[in-house]
Design a protein around this motif. Structure first.
Motif, short mmCIF file in Angstrom:
data_model
loop_
_atom_site.label_atom_id
_atom_site.label_comp_id
_atom_site.label_asym_id
_atom_site.label_seq_id
_atom_site.Cartn_x
_atom_site.Cartn_y
_atom_site.Cartn_z
N ALA A 141 0.52 -1.48 0.67
CA ALA A 141 0.65 0.05 0.13
C ALA A 141 0.95 1.23 -0.31
O ALA A 141 0.22 2.41 -0.55
CB ALA A 141 -0.75 0.00 1.17
N THR A 142 2.00 1.06 0.92
CA THR A 142 3.00 2.26 0.49
C THR A 142 3.54 2.32 -0.42
O THR A 142 3.29 3.26 -1.01
CB THR A 142 4.13 2.10 1.31
N THR A 143 3.89 1.42 -0.91
CA THR A 143 4.66 1.51 -2.79
C THR A 143 3.34 2.18 -3.50
O THR A 143 3.76 3.32 -4.55
CB THR A 143 5.20 0.62 -2.92
N ALA A 144 2.17 2.18 -3.74
CA ALA A 144 1.42 2.44 -4.80
C ALA A 144 1.23 3.93 -4.14
O ALA A 144 0.64 4.56 -5.25
CB ALA A 144 -0.06 1.90 -4.34
N ILE A 145 1.10 4.28 -2.69
CA ILE A 145 0.58 5.70 -3.03
C ILE A 145 1.91 6.60 -3.13
O ILE A 145 2.37 7.92 -3.24
CB ILE A 145 -0.01 5.79 -2.27
N CYS A 146 2.96 5.80 -2.63
CA CYS A 146 4.49 6.80 -2.16
C CYS A 146 5.63 6.14 -3.84
O CYS A 146 6.52 7.45 -3.28
CB CYS A 146 5.31 6.69 -1.04
N GLY A 147 5.33 5.46 -4.17
CA GLY A 147 6.54 4.68 -4.77
C GLY A 147 7.44 3.82 -3.62
O GLY A 147 6.92 4.07 -2.43
N PRO A 148 8.86 3.57 -4.64
CA PRO A 148 9.34 2.79 -3.94
C PRO A 148 11.11 3.48 -2.72
O PRO A 148 11.55 3.81 -3.64
CB PRO A 148 10.15 1.56 -5.19
N ILE A 149 10.07 3.62 -1.53
CA ILE A 149 10.92 4.58 -0.06
C ILE A 149 12.31 3.54 -0.25
O ILE A 149 11.46 2.00 0.17
CB ILE A 149 10.13 4.75 -0.08
N GLY A 150 13.59 3.08 -0.29
CA GLY A 150 14.23 2.14 0.16
C GLY A 150 14.92 2.39 1.35
O GLY A 150 14.52 3.75 1.80
N PHE A 151 15.91 1.35 1.76
CA PHE A 151 15.94 1.58 3.57
C PHE A 151 15.49 1.27 5.18
O PHE A 151 16.16 1.89 5.77
CB PHE A 151 17.61 2.44 2.96
N VAL A 152 14.68 2.35 4.44
CA VAL A 152 13.89 2.43 6.12
C VAL A 152 13.72 1.60 7.09
O VAL A 152 13.83 1.00 8.53
CB VAL A 152 12.50 3.36 5.87
N GLY A 153 13.16 0.11 6.11
CA GLY A 153 12.92 -1.04 6.70
C GLY A 153 14.40 -1.78 7.15
O GLY A 153 13.98 -2.93 7.84
N LEU A 154 14.88 -1.31 6.89
CA LEU A 154 16.32 -2.34 7.13
C LEU A 154 17.07 -1.07 8.64
O LEU A 154 17.42 -2.11 9.73
CB LEU A 154 17.44 -1.47 5.63
N ILE A 155 17.18 0.40 8.02
CA ILE A 155 17.68 0.92 8.96
C ILE A 155 17.12 1.30 11.04
O ILE A 155 17.63 0.87 11.61
CB ILE A 155 18.52 2.18 8.70
N VAL A 156 15.92 1.34 10.79
CA VAL A 156 14.87 1.25 11.62
C VAL A 156 14.92 -0.08 12.35
O VAL A 156 15.04 0.54 13.56
CB VAL A 156 13.48 2.08 11.68
N PRO A 157 14.92 -1.20 12.05
CA PRO A 157 14.17 -2.10 12.84
C PRO A 157 16.14 -2.86 13.49
O PRO A 157 16.21 -2.73 14.86
CB PRO A 157 14.46 -3.61 12.41
#
Length: 340
Positions: A256-272
């Motif tokens: 859902a996030t990709t559909a609205i914002c486009g492919p945003i990378g690395f947030v799911g890698l850094i944050v956890p």
């Protein structure tokens, strides 16, 4: 026993302190997001816009930044939470929607949907992106599971990166045949939260809420999976069902996030990774903190993009790539993945 109880109490107090700090930072970033932009605005204009008035240009500018700020919060929370889920499912420190190819799978699905089937509504975008993200997640996991050793972190990362590259090439191939949509698709592929409106937020919100609820409900299951499949099964956990339920939540969020914002990378890698260092590995705390820190990180990146290129701006996807690429290299070196 008294010592154990004291440690638990101290740990709980520490987490409550960090929770209050993260919330305070988040509030400050929200204030900065509505105040900072191409046009300078006064606090009186900010308060007037928050009250619903758009009598001046400054008030209109603030009114446009409010849904953008909310979009950054929701997208960052979704990406941070989905990254934590994917790392928990695969027990892979390199897992993230971008590195595992899930974002690019959603992108390819949308490109095909726009070019070949003429989809135009935000609701159709979201459903197509979720289907693309789900197919890609299964595909990468199957490829990474082949051979000896099963789905190792290295094999999953390599399968995800290879899939991302292949799907990115396919997106270009699809778009090249349609010059009328090429500009819009390329701009969307950069990844950003600019142009957000309350109408778009209302469309994506039910999918994100469903993803958040499903993901939070899997916290205890992910704690069991962290012990290993055999031990988790011995404790009475239905491993396949637990993994599928957690994956569904992550796919809803990143699709859902990709559909609205486009492919945003690395947030799911850094944050956890950051949240594990600060709050521990208990997913009952890790998941909500990942959502909050993800929201803070993406909002901060959006503000930084406005400041760096002022009076123009950098899309948030470019800023997160600058931050995330060195972080990815650091994780690889820290985990001693020498085969790379």
């Amino acid at each position: 026993m008294a010592t154990d109880a004291a440690l638990v109490l101290r740990s709980s107090r520490s987490r409550v302190f960090w929770l209050a700090l993260v919330l305070a930072v988040l509030v400050a970033l929200c204030a900065g997001s509505v105040a900072i932009g191409t046009r300078s605005v006064s606090w009186s204009e900010i308060w007037a816009a928050l009250a619903g008035r758009v009598d001046t240009v400054g008030q209109a500018a603030v009114a446009a930044r409010i849904p953008r700020t909310l979009m950054a919060l929701l997208a960052g929370a979704a990406l941070g939470l989905s990254g934590a889920i994917m790392q928990g499912i695969t027990r892979n420190p390199l897992a993230d929607p971008g590195i595992l190819g899930v974002n690019m799978g959603a992108s390819l699905a949308i490109a095909v949907g726009v070019a070949w089937f003429g989809i135009t509504t935000a609701n159709a975008y979201i459903w197509v992106a979720i289907l693309g993200a789900g197919f890609t997640a299964v595909f990468v996991y199957v490829i990474g599971s082949l051979g000896r050793g099963g789905a190792t972190p290295l094999k999953l990362a390599l399968a995800g990166v290879a899939t991302s590259v292949a799907f990115a090439s396919l997106v270009i191939a699809v778009v090249l045949t349609r010059g009328d949509i090429a500009g819009g698709i390329r701009q969307w592929q950069v990844g950003g939260v600019g142009g957000a409106t309350f109408a778009r937020l209302s469309v994506v919100l039910p999918f994100l809420v469903a993803g958040f609820l499903i993901s939070m409900a899997t916290a205890r299951k992910l704690n069991s999976l962290a012990l290993g499949d055999e031990l988790a099964a011995g404790l009475g956990e239905r491993v396949a069902l637990a993994r599928a339920m957690a994956a569904l939540g992550a796919i809803l969020l990143c699709g859902a996030t990709t559909a609205i914002c486009g492919p945003i990378g690395f947030v799911g890698l850094i944050v956890p990774h950051l949240c594990r260092l600060l709050f521990g590995v208990d997913h009952r705390w890790l998941l909500p903190f990942s959502a909050l820190v993800g929201a803070a990180l993406l909002t901060c990146a959006d503000i930084a993009g406005r400041l760096i290129a002022r009076p123009n701006e950098l899309d948030v996807g470019i800023v997160t790539a600058f931050i995330g690429a060195p972080f990815f290299i650091w994780i690889v070196r820290r985990q001693k993945v020498r085969e790379l």
